[in-house]
Write an enzyme that holds these catalytic residues in place. Structure first.
Site, short mmCIF file in Angstrom:
data_model
loop_
_atom_site.label_atom_id
_atom_site.label_comp_id
_atom_site.label_asym_id
_atom_site.label_seq_id
_atom_site.Cartn_x
_atom_site.Cartn_y
_atom_site.Cartn_z
N CYS A 70 0.85 -1.19 0.00
CA CYS A 70 0.00 0.00 0.00
C CYS A 70 0.89 1.24 0.00
O CYS A 70 2.00 1.22 0.55
CB CYS A 70 -0.90 -0.02 1.24
N ASP A 71 0.40 2.30 -0.61
CA ASP A 71 1.10 3.57 -0.52
C ASP A 71 0.06 4.68 -0.41
O ASP A 71 -0.99 4.62 -1.04
CB ASP A 71 1.99 3.82 -1.74
N THR A 72 0.36 5.68 0.41
CA THR A 72 -0.56 6.77 0.69
C THR A 72 0.11 8.11 0.44
O THR A 72 1.26 8.31 0.85
CB THR A 72 -1.05 6.71 2.15
#
Length: 192
Positions: A70-72
């Protein structure tokens, strides 16, 4: 099945424990600078998550594995706000976000090594900040909380006092959109 989280984030580990009892962590060595922002934030965060996930996949020999990455990022005024590299950059980011609405995007990448199948998705949450005084911003920066967080704040920490309202998934703003991830894992056949 061996489930692997491709992340160094303590927040992601803590959140994933809420829906998965047993998983391991392998930190990705992917260089995020390889992904260029082309104006499409949804695609950008998916590509970042995919880069992290595929880096870990390439080091896994066990075919009975499922990798989650995941990346935010925070998106405001046409630009991506990542993690601040200095107190000055943190101050500048928070000053920009003060009194304004911004968007938090998270990309999710799941790879089932056994079936060689991939699922990706992104989630966007709208966040409205109150007006922040320079003194409040400086006090927050002194806490050191902003430095490992996109947009220089953590909604789950002291930075939560900046947030007037959100429209969308709270856990997305923390860094792992649990509802979307849960649905994707179920669709991949993971028994939760």
């Amino acid at each position: 099945m061996r489930i692997i989280l491709a992340s160094a984030s303590e927040r992601r580990k803590e959140l994933l424990k809420r829906i998965l009892g047993d998983f391991e962590v392998i930190v990705s060595q992917f260089d995020e600078d390889q992904v260029r922002f082309n104006g499409d934030c949804g695609n950008y965060v998916i590509e970042l998550a995919k880069g992290k996930g595929m880096d870990v996949v390439s080091n896994i020999k066990d075919n009975n594995s499922l990798i989650i990455a995941c990346d935010t990022v925070v998106f405001f005024n046409g630009k991506v706000l990542g993690k601040p590299k200095s107190e000055e950059e943190a101050f500048s980011m928070l000053k920009e976000l003060s009194g304004n609405v911004h968007h938090v995007y998270s990309g999710i990448f799941i790879y089932n090594k056994e079936t060689n199948s991939i699922m990706t998705d992104y989630i966007c949450t709208e966040v409205k900040f109150s007006n922040l005084s320079d003194e409040l911003i400086k006090k927050y920066i002194e806490s050191k909380e902003p430095f490992d967080k996109a947009g220089a704040y953590g909604i789950q920490g002291y930075g939560g006092i900046f947030v007037e309202r959100i429209n969308g998934c709270y856990y997305n703003v923390v860094g792992l959109p649990l509802n979307s991830l849960y649905k994707m894992l179920k669709e991949m056949g993971v028994n939760l």
